[in-house]
Design an enzyme around this catalytic site. Structure first.
Site, PDB file in Angstrom:
ATOM      1  N   GLY A   1      13.783  10.594   5.649  1.00 27.96           N
ATOM      2  CA  GLY A   1      14.705   9.485   5.862  1.00 27.96           C
ATOM      3  C   GLY A   1      16.097   9.791   5.353  1.00 27.96           C
ATOM      4  O   GLY A   1      17.075   9.145   5.730  1.00 27.96           O
ATOM      5  N   ARG A   2      16.162  10.763   4.468  1.00 27.94           N
ATOM      6  CA  ARG A   2      17.495  11.154   3.977  1.00 27.94           C
ATOM      7  C   ARG A   2      17.554  12.620   3.622  1.00 27.94           C
ATOM      8  O   ARG A   2      18.475  13.071   2.949  1.00 27.94           O
ATOM      9  CB  ARG A   2      17.882  10.312   2.776  1.00 27.94           C
TER      10      ARG A   2
ATOM     11  N   GLY B   1      20.053   6.598   4.162  1.00 25.08           N
ATOM     12  CA  GLY B   1      20.049   8.061   4.243  1.00 25.08           C
ATOM     13  C   GLY B   1      20.865   8.736   3.149  1.00 25.08           C
ATOM     14  O   GLY B   1      21.054   9.953   3.175  1.00 25.08           O
TER      15      GLY B   1
ATOM     16  N   ARG C   1      18.432  21.378  -1.566  1.00 24.74           N
ATOM     17  CA  ARG C   1      17.162  21.896  -2.072  1.00 24.74           C
ATOM     18  C   ARG C   1      16.795  23.166  -1.311  1.00 24.74           C
ATOM     19  O   ARG C   1      17.165  23.329  -0.152  1.00 24.74           O
ATOM     20  CB  ARG C   1      16.044  20.876  -1.844  1.00 24.74           C
TER      21      ARG C   1
ATOM     22  N   ARG D   1       4.591  18.985   3.922  1.00 24.64           N
ATOM     23  CA  ARG D   1       3.849  18.154   2.964  1.00 24.64           C
ATOM     24  C   ARG D   1       2.455  17.844   3.513  1.00 24.64           C
ATOM     25  O   ARG D   1       2.217  17.996   4.714  1.00 24.64           O
ATOM     26  CB  ARG D   1       4.601  16.829   2.764  1.00 24.64           C
TER      27      ARG D   1
ATOM     28  N   ASP E   1       2.921  12.083   0.831  1.00 16.21           N
ATOM     29  CA  ASP E   1       4.140  12.609   1.463  1.00 16.21           C
ATOM     30  C   ASP E   1       5.000  13.357   0.439  1.00 16.21           C
ATOM     31  O   ASP E   1       5.985  13.984   0.813  1.00 16.21           O
ATOM     32  CB  ASP E   1       4.950  11.477   2.110  1.00 16.21           C
ATOM     33  N   ASN E   2       4.607  13.281  -0.821  1.00 13.06           N
ATOM     34  CA  ASN E   2       5.334  14.013  -1.856  1.00 13.06           C
ATOM     35  C   ASN E   2       4.510  15.172  -2.405  1.00 13.06           C
ATOM     36  O   ASN E   2       4.739  15.634  -3.518  1.00 13.06           O
ATOM     37  CB  ASN E   2       5.736  13.074  -3.004  1.00 13.06           C
TER      38      ASN E   2
END
Ligand code: AMP
Ligand code: MG
Length: 519
Positions: free
Chosen positions: A103-104, A137, A194, A201, A271-272
């Site tokens: 999303g961002r 975002g 990053r 994921r 999702d992480n």
């Protein structure tokens, strides 16, 4: 600025949504959507990681080049970049949340460095994507400082993690209601770049599985194996099976490391969870100060404490079970999937067992050690003792003349030190007798302990002080912290103030002991 070499396999080999319409929507039959970073007012490089720059083949001159802040602030693209947002789903706080996606975050491309290593670059906070739902975002400075510093700190602690190349202030304001209490404020915006071999994921596999898109799921599985696990051998089914077991193994190792250093991720939603077993998505994470298995920094989880420190090994197992569910349709041999659970449990206890032995400075852990080790943790909890300082100072105990005094600086409350003093004395006596049996010299024991017990971690209040100063325009503490955290096991006596326990003013202060998901 010199060009980087890109080889964008994710977008080249997997189906994507190339409409380019930046509207929140459900995306089907695709693993990614074409996006463009939304330009920012005045990108300014606040700090970079010299090690990550070297990894990518960027020189100090490249970093200092005016294009650098433009590119890593989202205003320009480098030749070869093909920005995309990934489509994934996830289980959040125990329930299936459906499609989530980047999303961002926007991946810019996969660079290949001179050693032939693949490093994907990803901006966090570069503007909306089709997965932004109702959000903007963007990312604020405070959460970006925290992600930048912590991912580098984790790397230097020897913990598998995504890395961070740069932290760029955008010059734009971002509105956030930090504690969701009806007090929105304008905060400075920032973007972190990053860096990781892959940002895939668990949730990337869960989404097509949840939709019954088995063909799509198979494509992603075989892509991930080919690109990110090239060492796996055998036919397709054999590789898929080994791959799942390797994810279980890596996840166990990663979480054992978290437990070793007192790191609490805070939002272990699927999702992480990285498919490479990397620590990913630094949000409302925190570091244990006084040892408390039920502690979580995440205010959103204050009731359930699902993601508190002591729960992390169990949640790792739960998350792997969700991945296993997703992979069932593409791994024919059910026994392989079932074996994952055991691989995870065995790897975790073996890895953490070795770490525990080293933390206490003994050669090897046996069943007989369980009572006094459990006793130590119980006392650490009851007497409110700083975990990091305790283990580090424990190494200074002189076996010829042991005294509890060495541990005093780790106690948060004098009255609890008094109350449990006798119990601690007894414990110390027992501990010293146990150490005698190993016949390690004080020196040898200290070296072993200091190699796993950091002197410096990114204490919650230190991150907050650096953020407060950066918000006021002074970045020097971010720089100092990064410097110290590059050598977390070294004594660095001149930086002793960064090893001190949490001051009393920070006990209940927002940002120091409480963090929300708002970032
Ligand atoms: P997180 O809890 O940070 O892992 O985020 C969960 C989901 O929310 C992910 O899909 C994120 O991309 C999305 N998300 C979080 N913050 C924002 C934001 N400011 N704008 C758009 N999407 C966001
Ligand atoms: Mg996330």
């Amino acid at each position: 600025m010199r060009p980087l070499n890109f080889d964008n396999r994710f977008v080249r080999e997997l189906p994507g949504d190339t409409d380019g319409i930046n509207m929140p929507r459900q995306v089907y039959d695709a693993f990614w959507s074409t996006v463009r970073p939304t330009p920012v007012a005045n990108p300014r490089l606040l700090i970079h990681s010299p090690e990550v720059a070297t990894l990518l083949g960027l020189s100090e001159a490249d970093i200092a080049h005016p294009d650098f802040a433009q590119i890593f602030g989202g205003n320009q693209l480098m030749a070869g970049m093909q920005p995309y947002a990934a489509c994934y789903g996830g289980h959040q706080f125990g329930g299936w949340a459906g499609q989530l996606g980047d999303g961002r975050a926007m991946s810019l491309g996969e660079t290949i460095n001179s050693a032939g290593e693949r490093w994907e670059l990803q901006l966090k906070g570069a503007g909306p994507t089709p997965y932004s739902r109702r959000a903007d975002g963007r990312a604020v400075l405070r959460s970006s400082v925290r992600e930048f510093l912590c991912s580098e700190a984790m790397h230097h602690l020897g913990i598998p993690t995504t890395r961070a190349l740069s932290l760029v202030a955008t010059g734009d304001g971002v509105v956030r209601d930090m504690f969701y209490d009806g007090n929105p404020q304008v905060e400075p915006g920032a973007i972190v770049c990053r860096v990781a071999p892959s940002f895939i994921r668990f949730g990337n596999f869960e989404l097509p599985a949840s939709r019954g898109d088995i063909g799509l799921l198979e494509q992603l599985v075989d892509f991930t194996i080919a690109r990110d696990y090239p060492e796996l051998q055998g036919d397709t089914q054999e590789k898929r099976g080994q791959w799942f077991l390797e994810i279980c193994r890596r996840t166990a190792v990663m979480i054992a490391h978290w437990m070793r250093v007192g790191f609490v991720h805070g939002v272990m939603n699927t999702d992480n969870m990285s498919i490479l077993g990397l620590t990913i998505d630094y949000g409302p994470y925190g570091w244990l100060e006084d040892y408390d298995p039920l502690w979580t920094p995440n205010t959103t989880d204050a009731q359930g404490k699902r993601y508190s420190y002591g729960q992390q090994p169990y949640i790792g197992h739960w998350n792997l079970a969700r991945l296993k569910d997703a992979l069932k349709p593409v791994i024919a041999d059910a026994s392989v999937l079932d074996a994952g659970s055991q691989v995870y449990a065995d790897t975790y206890s073996e890895t953490f067992g070795v770490m525990l032995a080293a933390k206490f400075g003994i050669r090897e852990l046996t069943d007989e050690d369980a009572p006094w080790i459990n006793g130590a943790f119980e006392l650490l909890h009851k007497a409110e003792v700083d975990m990091t300082l305790f283990f580090r100072n424990l190494a200074t105990i002189d076996l010829a003349n042991p005294t509890l005094k060495a541990l005093y600086p780790a106690f948060y409350r004098d009255e609890l030190l008094q109350q449990y003093h006798a119990e601690w004395e007894q414990w110390l006596q027992h501990y010293c007798q146990r150490l005698q049996r190993d016949h390690l010299s004080d020196m040898e024991r200290r070296q072993r302990m200091n190699a796993v017990n950091p002197r410096f971690v990114l204490r919650n209040y230190l991150a907050q002080q650096a953020i407060d100063q950066a918000t006021a325009g002074d970045n020097s503490m971010i720089t100092k912290l990064l410097d110290v955290l590059r050598h977390p096991y070294a004594e660095q006596a001149h930086c002793a103030k960064f090893a001190e326990k949490r001051p009393e003013w920070a006990r209940h202060k927002a940002g120091c002991s409480m963090l929300s998901c708002s970032s």
